[in-house]
Design an enzyme around this catalytic site. Sequence first.
Site, short mmCIF file in Angstrom:
data_model
loop_
_atom_site.label_atom_id
_atom_site.label_comp_id
_atom_site.label_asym_id
_atom_site.label_seq_id
_atom_site.Cartn_x
_atom_site.Cartn_y
_atom_site.Cartn_z
N ARG A 46 0.84 -1.20 0.11
CA ARG A 46 0.41 0.34 -0.28
C ARG A 46 0.43 1.11 -0.20
NH1 ARG A 46 -0.60 4.72 2.91
NH2 ARG A 46 -0.32 4.14 4.40
N ASP A 47 1.69 1.26 1.11
CA ASP A 47 2.31 3.08 1.19
C ASP A 47 3.23 2.81 -0.01
OD1 ASP A 47 2.80 5.53 2.16
OD2 ASP A 47 3.99 4.36 3.86
N HIS A 262 6.06 4.55 12.65
CA HIS A 262 6.52 4.87 10.52
C HIS A 262 7.87 5.73 10.33
CE1 HIS A 262 3.84 4.18 7.15
NE2 HIS A 262 4.47 5.48 7.08
N HIS A 264 9.87 6.99 7.59
CA HIS A 264 10.62 6.92 5.82
C HIS A 264 12.15 7.57 5.98
CE1 HIS A 264 6.52 6.79 4.00
NE2 HIS A 264 6.49 6.76 4.55
N CYS A 295 6.17 9.89 -2.04
CA CYS A 295 5.61 10.86 -1.33
C CYS A 295 5.71 11.83 -2.19
CB CYS A 295 5.85 11.19 -0.01
SG CYS A 295 4.31 12.39 0.80
N ASN A 304 9.98 3.49 2.33
CA ASN A 304 9.30 3.76 3.47
C ASN A 304 11.15 3.23 4.40
OD1 ASN A 304 6.22 3.16 3.25
ND2 ASN A 304 6.48 3.76 5.51
C1 LIG Z 1 -10.45 11.64 1.09
C2 LIG Z 1 -10.92 12.77 -0.24
C3 LIG Z 1 -11.40 11.21 -0.85
C4 LIG Z 1 -11.70 13.58 -0.24
O1 LIG Z 1 -11.46 13.40 -1.81
P1 LIG Z 1 -12.33 14.93 -2.59
O2 LIG Z 1 -11.68 14.64 -3.98
O3 LIG Z 1 -12.47 15.61 -1.97
O4 LIG Z 1 -13.69 13.96 -2.19
P2 LIG Z 1 -15.30 13.87 -2.91
O5 LIG Z 1 -15.98 13.37 -1.22
O6 LIG Z 1 -15.14 15.59 -3.26
O7 LIG Z 1 -15.77 12.91 -3.45
C5 LIG Z 1 -14.83 13.44 -5.12
C6 LIG Z 1 -15.61 11.86 -5.79
O8 LIG Z 1 -15.05 10.99 -5.24
C7 LIG Z 1 -16.02 9.99 -5.22
N1 LIG Z 1 -15.57 9.34 -3.49
C8 LIG Z 1 -15.84 10.22 -2.56
N2 LIG Z 1 -14.43 9.22 -1.25
C9 LIG Z 1 -14.12 7.76 -1.94
C10 LIG Z 1 -13.68 6.81 -2.41
N3 LIG Z 1 -13.07 6.21 -0.43
N4 LIG Z 1 -13.49 5.41 -3.14
C11 LIG Z 1 -14.04 5.68 -4.33
N5 LIG Z 1 -14.49 7.02 -4.34
C12 LIG Z 1 -14.60 8.14 -3.80
C13 LIG Z 1 -16.95 10.24 -4.45
O9 LIG Z 1 -18.29 10.01 -4.90
C14 LIG Z 1 -17.22 11.56 -5.49
O10 LIG Z 1 -17.19 11.33 -6.97
P3 LIG Z 1 -17.76 11.85 -7.64
O11 LIG Z 1 -20.02 12.08 -6.71
O12 LIG Z 1 -16.76 12.53 -8.56
O13 LIG Z 1 -18.43 10.60 -9.44
C15 LIG Z 1 -9.33 12.40 -1.50
O14 LIG Z 1 -8.84 13.70 -0.47
C16 LIG Z 1 -8.30 11.26 -1.20
O15 LIG Z 1 -8.74 10.60 -1.62
N6 LIG Z 1 -6.98 11.52 -0.10
C17 LIG Z 1 -6.17 10.30 -0.12
C18 LIG Z 1 -5.11 10.42 -0.58
C19 LIG Z 1 -4.58 9.47 -0.27
O16 LIG Z 1 -4.65 8.14 -0.53
N7 LIG Z 1 -3.02 9.97 -0.19
C20 LIG Z 1 -2.56 8.55 1.03
C21 LIG Z 1 -2.96 8.11 1.85
S1 LIG Z 1 -1.88 9.00 3.52
C22 LIG Z 1 -0.38 8.32 3.07
O17 LIG Z 1 0.05 7.77 2.56
C23 LIG Z 1 0.32 8.66 4.71
C24 LIG Z 1 0.81 7.31 5.17
C25 LIG Z 1 -1.00 7.45 5.61
O18 LIG Z 1 1.67 6.54 4.87
C26 LIG Z 1 1.42 7.76 6.87
C27 LIG Z 1 2.55 8.84 6.32
O19 LIG Z 1 2.72 10.02 6.56
O20 LIG Z 1 3.84 8.49 6.25
#
Ligand SMILES: CC(C)(COP(=O)([O-])OP(=O)([O-])OC[C@H]1O[C@@H](n2cnc3c(N)ncnc32)[C@H](O)[C@@H]1OP(=O)([O-])[O-])[C@@H](O)C(=O)NCCC(=O)NCCSC(=O)C[C@@](C)(O)CC(=O)[O-]
Length: 362
Positions: A46-47, A262, A264, A295, A304
């Site tokens: 995943r990450d 966690h 990196h 990232c 990581n």
């Molecule tokens: C939170 C949102 C979804 C907001 O994103 P948004 O664009 O503000 O979402 P929305 O609520 O306005 O929806 C937009 C569209 O997406 C759809 N939608 C909405 N949610 C979903 C879903 N879950 N699955 C599938 N579809 C979805 C929703 O239905 C809509 O569809 P449309 O009407 O346009 O056809 C977005 O900002 C997002 O996905 N962010 C996550 C990005 C991400 O994954 N980043 C990496 C993970 S964090 C990380 O890696 C750090 C970590 C954990 O490893 C630790 C570290 O820091 O090292």
Amino acid sequence: MQKFKLSLRVSSALRTAHPRTTPLRSYSTEARLTTDHVRIVEVGPRDGLQNEKKSISLETKLELIRRLANTGVTTIEAGSFVPAKWVPQMASTSEILQHLLRTPPPSQNQIAYNYLVPNIKGLENLVTILESEGATAGSKDDAKASTTTEISLFAAATESFSKANTNCTIAESIERVRPIVALAKEKDIRVRGYVSVALGCPYEGPDVSPGKVAEITATLLEMGADEVSVADTTGMGTAPRTLELLHALSAAGIANSDLALHFHDTYGQALVNTIVGLEHGIRIFDSSVGGLGGCPYSKGATGNVSTEDLVHTLHGLGMHTGIDLEEMSRIGAWISEQLGRANDSRAGKATLARIAGEKTCP
Ligand SMILES: CC(C)(COP(=O)([O-])OP(=O)([O-])OC[C@H]1O[C@@H](n2cnc3c(N)ncnc32)[C@H](O)[C@@H]1OP(=O)([O-])[O-])[C@@H](O)C(=O)NCCC(=O)NCCSC(=O)C[C@@](C)(O)CC(=O)[O-]
């Protein structure tokens, strides 16, 4: 094996870096190491993969997870229920979940597969699949006896990163988390929280408030998260600041057993900071095979800390992980080749070179 005994003298570095806030004290580790087992959370599928430029096929992802499940690792982050427009590399997560629910893990291992969910919609999508497969999060029937399904959710310690990563403020992201935890609890799904940019932010620099990280961590635990992984997303963490953060978490009343770290490895500090965490009593660490990842919001960020390097270090300290380092090293080399990238694990490469040398020695 000699008893694990370190004296890093972290306290004097800390005194120089943070003269006002940090009490002067000597730093002895022996008494803190009451247990020698460390649980490693393998986050490569995943990450790691979410940040790789080259996408790989569903079959290769499944093969990666299958091989990892054979190493002795007990928790694997298998995917992420995010919109494909945000993270295209995670687009096949539904199929991965379906496949893993239908396939018992190899070697009778007890494996928890974890999926990141950014919002309630992500969890609803996961639950729909779980229920359509007739499974529960902790499947008890024979075919699925040894797998469980968990989720991770996340918040960030700075406003800028929260906006970039989740399109909302910290406060809004906490509110977004609340119904996710409630639904997960209703469905008996174990919840892991993340607090990103805990030791440095790509937009706001290294001076992230330890108090803010502790506050968000405590909030996630109070909401019902079963553990919180405190993430050095940018790899800016240093030993003194890692220690300062751990002190802030302890001062907020958070138990070490509720925490994971966690790291990196962008600045090559992940293993040093791991040892600081170990000394403080943390026993859960995240890592990715081959050091996969990066990232998208943090220029120059590497992946990581590699699982092979982490396992090598922990075993060298006399700790136990249950992980077969040689097998993990083979997977690191294999997946790096599949992705057309360099293998970022020094211990992995050295382990494979040693095995090859042993085979050719007369
Ligand atoms: C939170 C949102 C979804 C907001 O994103 P948004 O664009 O503000 O979402 P929305 O609520 O306005 O929806 C937009 C569209 O997406 C759809 N939608 C909405 N949610 C979903 C879903 N879950 N699955 C599938 N579809 C979805 C929703 O239905 C809509 O569809 P449309 O009407 O346009 O056809 C977005 O900002 C997002 O996905 N962010 C996550 C990005 C991400 O994954 N980043 C990496 C993970 S964090 C990380 O890696 C750090 C970590 C954990 O490893 C630790 C570290 O820091 O090292």
